[in-house]
Scaffold this motif. Structure first.
Motif: not given
Lengths: 71, 134
Positions: B22-47
């Motif tokens: 969310i912070l990455s999409y809102a522009g608070v955190l800059h860079g695509d890498r944060f979207v990747g990190i966030g998605s990774g966390f969500i994916g690992v958490g769900i699994l």
């Protein structure tokens, strides 16, 4: 190390999974023990011998030359 | 109780992933890498969560899982697997470091070769400690 687990188990009419449950190990472990792919710890060997009502040396056949090639 | 704590860890992972995304999409955190990190966390958490759910709901899976944790052959296999993974990692890092050095990739070469040194240092300390203990 060779053993007589399979032979004794069959005489006693116990399935591998049943023996595994009695010893607290998986069926695969019993299979590996019977095939000689895995050597048990002294505790497991003792448990197996006690379960069969025998001495360890009656179930497991120790070969002194066997460990010489192991690293 | 043991798996309740694991479910809390799952929730923390998913929550952290959501916050980072969310912070990455809102522009608070800059860079695509944060979207990747966030998605990774969500994916690992769900699994991780699905695995825990299966552990709670499926008694046979729970029995097999608990048995595999206690089974001495499984422990032995895990230990041997870690040892093998360690050997392979050291060899790959050492060869990679030398190749990087030959191709003048100094940063990469230093990183890989220093990693090898670090692992060997950790091994020596662990050996010294365990040799005293046993």
């Amino acid at each position: 190390m060779k053993n007589r687990i399979e032979e004794i188990r069959k005489i006693k009419g116990i399935r591998q999974d049943e023996l595994g449950k009695m010893l607290g190990v998986s069926r695969q472990t019993i299979s590996s023990l019977e095939n000689g792919r895995y050597n048990p710890s002294i505790m497991l060997a003792h448990k197996i011998a006690v379960l069969f009502g025998m001495h360890i040396e009656d179930v497991f056949i120790f070969d002194e030359g066997e460990n010489e090639n192991e690293v | 109780m043991k798996y309740d704590r694991k479910i809390i860890v799952c929730m923390i992972l998913i929550g952290a992933g959501l916050i980072i995304s969310i912070l990455s999409y809102a522009g608070v955190l800059h860079g695509d890498r944060f979207v990747g990190i966030g998605s990774g966390f969500i994916g690992v958490g769900i699994l991780f969560f699905l695995k825990q759910l299966r552990y709670i709901k499926d008694p046979q899976y729970k029995e097999e899982y608990d048995l595999a944790l206690k089974d001495e052959r499984c422990r032995y296999v895990r230990m041997r697997s870690w040892a093998l993974a360690g050997y392979i990692m050291i060899i790959v890092y050492a060869v990679g470091g030398l190749v990087a050095y030959i191709f003048r990739q100094d940063f990469l070469a230093n990183f890989l070769l220093m990693s090898v040194c670090f692992v060997l240092l950790v091994y020596s300390v662990a050996y010294f400690y365990l040799n005293k203990k046993y």
